[in-house]
Design a protein around this motif. Structure first.
Motif, mmCIF file in Angstrom:
data_model
loop_
_atom_site.group_PDB
_atom_site.id
_atom_site.type_symbol
_atom_site.label_atom_id
_atom_site.label_comp_id
_atom_site.label_asym_id
_atom_site.label_seq_id
_atom_site.Cartn_x
_atom_site.Cartn_y
_atom_site.Cartn_z
ATOM 1 N N PRO A 34 77.203 4.012 52.546
ATOM 2 C CA PRO A 34 76.920 3.463 51.010
ATOM 3 C C PRO A 34 78.393 2.588 51.105
ATOM 4 N N TYR A 35 78.137 1.898 50.198
ATOM 5 C CA TYR A 35 79.416 0.796 49.556
ATOM 6 C C TYR A 35 80.035 1.478 48.270
ATOM 7 N N SER A 172 76.796 2.972 47.187
ATOM 8 C CA SER A 172 75.472 2.355 47.076
ATOM 9 C C SER A 172 75.171 1.592 48.341
ATOM 10 N N SER A 173 74.062 2.135 48.032
ATOM 11 C CA SER A 173 72.963 1.208 49.754
ATOM 12 C C SER A 173 73.299 -0.177 49.547
ATOM 13 N N VAL A 174 73.453 -0.946 48.440
ATOM 14 C CA VAL A 174 72.681 -2.663 48.095
ATOM 15 C C VAL A 174 74.276 -2.593 48.994
ATOM 16 N N GLY A 175 74.103 -4.029 49.662
ATOM 17 C CA GLY A 175 75.406 -5.366 50.099
ATOM 18 C C GLY A 175 75.903 -5.377 49.132
ATOM 19 N N TYR A 176 76.734 -6.782 50.293
ATOM 20 C CA TYR A 176 77.360 -7.608 48.357
ATOM 21 C C TYR A 176 77.640 -8.355 49.273
ATOM 22 N N ALA A 177 78.095 -9.788 48.793
ATOM 23 C CA ALA A 177 78.752 -11.192 49.867
ATOM 24 C C ALA A 177 80.038 -11.357 48.905
#
Length: 815
Positions: A34-35, A172-177
């Motif tokens: 997770p991030y 978070s499991s939501v990645g990001y650029a």
């Protein structure tokens, strides 16, 4: 400077001066889920933005995250002494909803707004307007507190740009650029226009969990910019990977040229922005000192002070100049007096000079531009010019109480003896009879001869000059005769009076003077008057108005009316006064009518004669007249019984009425002698009109009237001459005369005539055939300081200056 809540972040630095910022953090490895991460990006135009930053655990950042009641979240990211804190809360009474975008308030939680408070190293701002878009929000089933969170934020600190934006991740499991550049802004500084190109390579780094996809790099406005190297466009870069864009600049114009390099990407904001600037300069450069010329108050239509501009070469390449000129709306108020820059080529530290003189073309503020043409890219180089036009006295008339300054019978002003054949008297006129000792351009005299032993004529001209071919007063043996003479003052403040033949006594009375400069204004505090020509009008004729002569030792008081505005500004009237059929030899005296009359004469007559003379007569508003003080009034006194005719041809104002004329004296110049076919083809027959064209050499800009001496030469019958402007609608042959002559006489009289649009005037002869001689003694020109608008050369359109209504009946008053 913006005042922030909490610790101040220091003075705001102008973005254009920023050339580098800290490089984005390099991820040691691709962050793993997770991030927990924070990205901080922004607009280069923002005062708060300091470059793209990514804080994550893979990069060594330390996080302190505290969830609170009501879905509140407090997040702090620390890395290398740099700290950001975010405090977030949904609208009051709500929970975060995934997929929802919330408007933000930075003050306190509210019912309709989510709350955000952002601080960087203790400094913060009012974080509005802005919004927050939630991607993920999970909660503990037991406590209800957040256990993960993902969102994208945008805040603007009271500005119209996105000061800060980025991603927030916690568990978070939501990645990001994320991506960043090694510089926000680059200023190439001064670069020669047309010189060698300069380049800058910009490094772009991918810094998120997800790969960054780059679009095609471009400029907002390419202008001087081009892309000469590009490893970013159309590529995908994983975390920690870099690419570059190389930008060249080659200025094509002078001055600053700013643009944005834009590199689209798949981050939430959608692009990387780098501001680029350059200042184009020319190797051919100069300095100008002073950079502007301010002349201050300048008298209208008079050549005033002169100022200089020094031009110095400062460039490595020599610069070549053309001819300096004046441009702009008020260019006519300035003149290039000297130009050493014309055709000059200046190397570094070499100089040239341009002198500019002021000549105000009108009243009030006037501005123009000195233009210095050259072969540089700053062509022309300009220097602002300013002045303030003020009304001066030059050419205005100052009436005086008539005073006798010469009488050869008594030795006043000249030896006590007749003036002999070709004899000349140099008469001192300045400093006498009320004429000041300086500042006098011309005087108005009444010149009288008596007891001449031969037919002859007088010539009055400026002392110190060669006697001109002109006459001022023509007479026959035994006559008593007078004429108005306007003459320029010569050397020593004197005028010369020459008698051609025989011997004669000469009497001179001074009636007024024209100012040559502003001395009379400065010494007396009074401004002289301007001539207001009017269509000639007969204002009194004792033959028709009374049916009887003006008795001896009486005066006739005459009022004129040109409207209240003109009446109360009128200082004198310009009259042609004629004595008709006097009972015996005597004289008329014209003055303002207030007793006692001056001991001078205006018209000297002989028994049974018709004798005219032009006179400028002061007026007064008389309180003992039947018509009261409403109208300006003058008086004409007679020594013996005689009919009296008075014609008005103009008046002198106080220099405040529109379109007044000012005087320029001339050495008497003959423009008509019909005996030699000069100006007219020959003698004028009875009932015939001749047209005279004024020689151009006598005219100046704005000339609209002439001061003349007109002579009828040996007419074959009793006659009279009339003068009026040629080709002016509304001014036809007047019902008044200028010169009256009996058969065989040579008779002169002063006259003022307006000119038509082609600088012509008419002369009419009533009876018989007569020779005509005309001498110009001065010109009247339209003064810009009181001009009401554009006018054709030679005429101001003063036909509108008509007498108003019926004039009061002249009354007779005995001394």
């Amino acid at each position: 400077m913006r005042y922030l809540r909490g610790a101040a972040i220091g003075t705001i630095t102008v973005l254009a001066a920023v050339t580098a910022v800290a490089s984005p953090a390099s991820a040691a490895a691709v962050p793993a889920a997770p991030y927990t991460a924070l990205t901080v990006d922004g607009n280069p135009l923002s005062w708060w933005y300091q470059g793209s930053r990514v804080y994550d655990q893979a990069g060594g950042a330390a996080f302190t995250v505290t969830p609170g009641a009501g879905d509140e979240l407090n997040l702090r990211a620390d890395q290398a002494g740099d700290a950001w804190t975010f405090r977030l809360a949904p609208p009051s009474g709500e929970s975060w909803t995934v997929g929802t975008t919330y408007e933000l308030t930075g003050v306190q939680p509210a019912a309709d707004f989510a709350f955000i408070d952002v601080a960087h190293n203790g400094g913060t701002c009012d974080e509005v307007p802005g919004y927050l878009s939630v991607h993920e929000a999970t909660r503990d089933a037991g406590t209800g507190l957040l256990t993960s969170f993902a969102a994208f934020y945008v805040i603007s600190c009271g500005t119209n740009v996105h000061d800060l934006f980025g991603e927030i991740r916690w568990n978070s499991s939501v990645g990001y650029a994320a991506a960043g550049t090694d510089t926000m802004s680059h200023n190439f500084g001064d670069r020669l226009v047309g010189g060698a190109a300069a380049s800058k390579t910009i490094t772009v780094r991918s810094m998120g969990s997800d790969p960054v996809e780059y679009g095609t790099a471009r400029f907002d406005t390419p202008g001087a910019y081009s892309i000469t190297g590009d490893t970013c466009s159309g590529t995908t870069r994983a975390a920690g990977e870099t690419c570059t864009v190389t930008v060249n600049v080659k200025p094509t114009k002078l001055g600053s040229d700013w643009t944005f390099l834009r590199l689209p990407d798949n981050t939430v904001i959608g692009e990387r922005l780098v501001q680029l600037g350059v200042n184009g300069v020319d190797p051919r450069s100069i300095t100008v000192s002073p950079t502007s010329l301010a002349f201050g108050d300048q008298y209208i239509a008079e050549t005033g002070s002169t100022r200089s501009v020094t031009v110095t070469g400062t460039g490595d390449t020599p610069i070549t100049f053309g001819t300096a000129t004046i441009g702009g709306a008020d260019a006519s108020s300035f003149t290039v007096k000297a130009d050493t820059c014309k055709g000059a080529t200046l190397a570094k530290n070499q100089t040239c000079r341009v002198d500019v003189s002021a000549k105000a073309a009108g009243r009030g503020a006037r501005s123009a531009t000195l233009q210095l043409p050259n072969n540089s890219l700053t062509n022309p180089r300009t220097v602002p010019l300013t002045l303030n036009g003020v009304v001066g006295a030059k050419g205005t008339y100052y009436p005086l109480t008539p005073a006798r300054i010469m009488d050869t019978r008594t030795g006043t002003g000249a030896p006590k003896a007749k003036v002999g054949a070709n004899g000349t008297v140099n008469l001192q006129v300045t400093g006498r009879g009320g004429v000041p000792s300086s500042g006098v351009g011309a005087v108005v005299l009444n010149v009288t001869i008596t007891e001449p032993t031969a037919s002859s004529f007088l010539t009055v001209y400026p002392a110190g000059q060669t006697k001109p071919n002109a006459s001022s007063l023509n007479f026959q043996r035994g006559w008593i005769r007078s004429n108005s003479v306007t003459v320029a003052v010569g050397s020593g403040g004197k005028v010369a009076i020459n008698n051609l033949s025989g011997h004669t006594h000469v009497i001179v009375d001074v009636l007024g003077y024209y100012a040559s400069d502003n001395t009379p204004l400065l010494t007396s505090g009074r401004l002289g008057g301007q001539l207001q020509p009017v269509p000639p009008l007969r204002v009194f004729d004792s033959r028709s108005d009374w049916g009887e002569k003006l008795p001896a030792d009486n005066q006739v008081r005459v009022a004129v009316d040109y409207g209240a505005d003109a009446n109360w500004r009128m200082k004198a009237v310009v009259l042609n006064i004629t004595a008709v059929s006097p009972a015996s030899n005597g004289f008329l005296t014209a003055w303002n009518g207030e007793w006692p009359e001056p001991k001078t004469s205006t018209v000297n007559y002989t028994t049974g004669s018709i004798t005219p003379n032009l006179a400028i007569v002061p007026v007064r508003h008389c309180y003992d007249c039947p018509w009261g003080s409403e109208f300006p009034t003058f008086g004409v006194y007679t020594l013996k019984d005689t009919h009296v005719i008075v014609d008005i041809v103009g008046f002198i104002d106080d220099s405040s009425l529109a379109d007044g004329l000012r005087f320029i004296p001339k050495t008497p110049t003959r423009i008509v002698d019909s005996r030699k076919a000069q100006g007219l083809p020959g003698s004028l027959g009875g009932g015939r009109t001749g047209t005279v064209t004024t020689p151009g050499a006598l005219l100046t800009g704005g000339t609209q009237a002439l001061a003349l001496n007109v002579t009828a030469v040996t007419p074959t019958a009793n006659t009279f001459l009339k003068l009026w402007p040629n080709g002016v609608s509304g001014i036809n042959q007047p019902d008044v005369s200028n010169v009256n002559a009996l058969a065989g006489q040579i008779v002169a009289n002063a006259a003022i005539t307006q000119l038509g649009p082609t600088n012509k005037f008419n002369i009419y002869n009533h009876s018989g055939s007569t020779g005509v001689v005309v001498d110009v003694v001065g010109t009247f020109w339209r003064y810009p300081g009181t001009a009401s608008g554009a006018a054709v050369q030679g005429f101001a359109g003063s036909t509108a200056r008509q007498a108003t209504g019926d004039l009061p009946t002249p009354d007779r008053v005995q001394r």
